[in-house]
Scaffold this active site. Structure first.
Site, PDB file in Angstrom:
ATOM      1  N   LYS A  65     -17.864   3.411  14.619  1.00 31.70           N
ATOM      2  CA  LYS A  65     -17.567   2.910  13.255  1.00 31.70           C
ATOM      3  C   LYS A  65     -18.819   2.477  12.503  1.00 31.70           C
ATOM      4  CE  LYS A  65     -13.102   2.995  12.397  1.00 31.70           C
ATOM      5  NZ  LYS A  65     -11.933   2.280  12.841  1.00 31.70           N
ATOM      6  N   ASP A  99      -8.433  -0.229   8.395  1.00 32.68           N
ATOM      7  CA  ASP A  99      -7.257   0.221   9.136  1.00 32.68           C
ATOM      8  C   ASP A  99      -6.764   1.465   8.413  1.00 32.68           C
ATOM      9  OD1 ASP A  99      -5.699  -0.584  11.476  1.00 32.68           O
ATOM     10  OD2 ASP A  99      -4.013  -0.420  10.102  1.00 32.68           O
ATOM     11  N   PHE A 139     -11.733  14.624  13.680  1.00 33.35           N
ATOM     12  CA  PHE A 139     -11.079  13.956  14.807  1.00 33.35           C
ATOM     13  C   PHE A 139      -9.605  13.752  14.442  1.00 33.35           C
ATOM     14  CE2 PHE A 139     -10.294   9.590  13.267  1.00 33.35           C
ATOM     15  CZ  PHE A 139     -10.967   9.643  12.070  1.00 33.35           C
ATOM     16  N   TYR A 178      -5.985  13.710  13.487  1.00 34.88           N
ATOM     17  CA  TYR A 178      -5.034  14.691  12.944  1.00 34.88           C
ATOM     18  C   TYR A 178      -5.709  15.713  12.020  1.00 34.88           C
ATOM     19  CZ  TYR A 178      -1.821  11.089  14.595  1.00 34.88           C
ATOM     20  OH  TYR A 178      -1.150  10.188  15.377  1.00 34.88           O
ATOM     21  N   ARG A 205     -10.847   7.531   3.387  1.00 38.75           N
ATOM     22  CA  ARG A 205     -11.904   6.577   3.730  1.00 38.75           C
ATOM     23  C   ARG A 205     -12.986   6.573   2.638  1.00 38.75           C
ATOM     24  NH1 ARG A 205     -12.082   8.335   8.209  1.00 38.75           N
ATOM     25  NH2 ARG A 205     -10.641   6.890   9.163  1.00 38.75           N
TER      26      ARG A 205
HETATM   27  P1  IMP Z   1      -8.482   3.668  12.602  1.00 42.71           P
HETATM   28  O1  IMP Z   1      -7.675   2.622  11.911  1.00 42.71           O
HETATM   29  O2  IMP Z   1      -9.674   4.103  11.811  1.00 42.71           O
HETATM   30  O3  IMP Z   1      -8.786   3.311  14.031  1.00 42.71           O
HETATM   31  O4  IMP Z   1      -7.583   4.997  12.668  1.00 42.71           O
HETATM   32  C1  IMP Z   1      -6.290   4.998  13.181  1.00 42.71           C
HETATM   33  C2  IMP Z   1      -5.878   6.392  13.552  1.00 42.71           C
HETATM   34  O5  IMP Z   1      -5.488   7.117  12.396  1.00 42.71           O
HETATM   35  C3  IMP Z   1      -6.946   7.248  14.226  1.00 42.71           C
HETATM   36  O6  IMP Z   1      -6.980   7.035  15.606  1.00 42.71           O
HETATM   37  C4  IMP Z   1      -6.483   8.650  13.889  1.00 42.71           C
HETATM   38  O7  IMP Z   1      -5.458   9.059  14.768  1.00 42.71           O
HETATM   39  C5  IMP Z   1      -5.864   8.463  12.511  1.00 42.71           C
HETATM   40  N1  IMP Z   1      -6.853   8.748  11.453  1.00 42.71           N
HETATM   41  C6  IMP Z   1      -7.402   7.865  10.583  1.00 42.71           C
HETATM   42  N2  IMP Z   1      -8.270   8.479   9.756  1.00 42.71           N
HETATM   43  C7  IMP Z   1      -8.270   9.779  10.123  1.00 42.71           C
HETATM   44  C8  IMP Z   1      -8.984  10.932   9.647  1.00 42.71           C
HETATM   45  O8  IMP Z   1      -9.816  10.883   8.723  1.00 42.71           O
HETATM   46  N3  IMP Z   1      -8.704  12.078  10.271  1.00 42.71           N
HETATM   47  C9  IMP Z   1      -7.819  12.195  11.294  1.00 42.71           C
HETATM   48  N4  IMP Z   1      -7.156  11.173  11.787  1.00 42.71           N
HETATM   49  C10 IMP Z   1      -7.371   9.959  11.203  1.00 42.71           C
END
Ligand code: IMP
Length: 189
Positions: free
Chosen positions: A13, A67, A146, A148, A175
Site C-alpha cells: 500500500k 477501504d 490484481f 477482480y 482509487r
Molecule cells: P482493499 O480495501 O484495498 O484491501 O481491497 C479490498 C479488496 O477489494 C481487494 O482485496 C480486492 O479483492 C478488491 N479490490 C479493490 N480494489 C481493486 C482493484 O482495483 N482491482 C481489483 N480488485 C480490487
C-alpha cells in the site's frame, strides 16, 4: 504534517499511495505490525474511518486508511465490503463471482474506494470516495493488476482493468478518483 501512517499491514500500500502524494514532502509509514486494527464497519467509509482513527489514536500521529471493493448490482452489492474475503485467493473469488452471476445478463458493477485521514486525536479530518463503473465479463481477460481486475470491463475504455497499463488504470480507477478528490482539500487543517 510531515509523516502520515498508513493504516494497513500490507507493505504494497505504501508505494501504491506514494504515487498520489508524489512531490509533497510527506513520509508515508506502515502501521506497526503488532498494532491490530478492527474492520467492523458496515460500509466502505465506516471501515476507512475506523482504521484511520484507531491507528491515529494508538500512535498519536496523523493516519490514512483506505477501504475498497467491488459491488455487483445483480448480487445485491456483493461482494462489497467482503471483497477481500470472497475467496481463498483472487482466482477463487473470481470463480465464485462468475458462478453466482451465472449467465445473468445484468452484469453492471462498480468499484468503490473510500479514503479517510485522521488527526492524531482520532478525529476524521478528510474523507474522499471514488467510483468506477463497469461490467462483469463472462470470463477473465488480461494479466495485469490484481483482485477482480481480469473480469472488470470498462466500456468507456474498451478494456478490462487487467488489460490496462497501470497509469491508464490509475487515471480512471475508483482509487485514482478517490485520491484526486482527497488532494483537492490537501493538506487537511
Ligand atoms: P482493499 O480495501 O484495498 O484491501 O481491497 C479490498 C479488496 O477489494 C481487494 O482485496 C480486492 O479483492 C478488491 N479490490 C479493490 N480494489 C481493486 C482493484 O482495483 N482491482 C481489483 N480488485 C480490487
Amino acid at each position: 504534517m510531515e509523516r502520515l501512517v498508513v493504516a494497513t499491514g500490507n507493505p504494497g500500500k505504501i508505494p501504491e499511495m506514494a504515487v498520489y502524494f508524489e512531490g509533497m514532502a510527506l513520509e508515508l509509514a506502515l502501521k506497526p505490525p503488532e498494532l491490530e486494527i478492527e474492520e467492523t464497519g458496515t460500509t466502505f467509509m465506516e471501515n476507512a474511518e475506523l482504521k484511520a482513527a484507531q491507528v491515529a489514536i494508538a500512535l498519536g500521529e496523523w493516519a490514512i486508511a483506505d477501504d475498497s471493493g467491488l459491488a455487483v448490482a445483480a448480487l445485491g452489492g456483493a461482494p462489497g465490503i467482503y471483497s477481500a474475503r470472497y475467496g481463498g485467493s483472487d482466482g477463487d473469488a473470481i470463480t465464485r463471482l462468475l458462478r453466482e452471476l451465472g449467465d445473468n445478463p445484468h452484469r453492471e458493477a462498480e468499484f468503490i474506494c473510500t479514503l479517510a485521514v485522521a488527526r492524531p486525536d482520532g478525529a476524521i479530518a478528510l474523507r474522499a470516495e471514488g467510483q468506477c463503473a463497469g461490467e462483469i465479463l463472462m470470463a477473465p481477460r488480461g494479466t495485469g493488476g490484481f483482485g477482480y481486475d481480469p473480469i472488470f470491463y470498462v466500456p468507456e475504455v474498451g478494456l478490462t482493468f487487467a488489460e490496462m497499463a497501470p497509469a491508464q488504470k490509475d487515471a480512471i480507477s475508483h482509487r485514482g478518483r478517490a485520491f484526486a478528490q482527497l488532494l483537492v482539500d490537501w493538506p487537511p487543517a
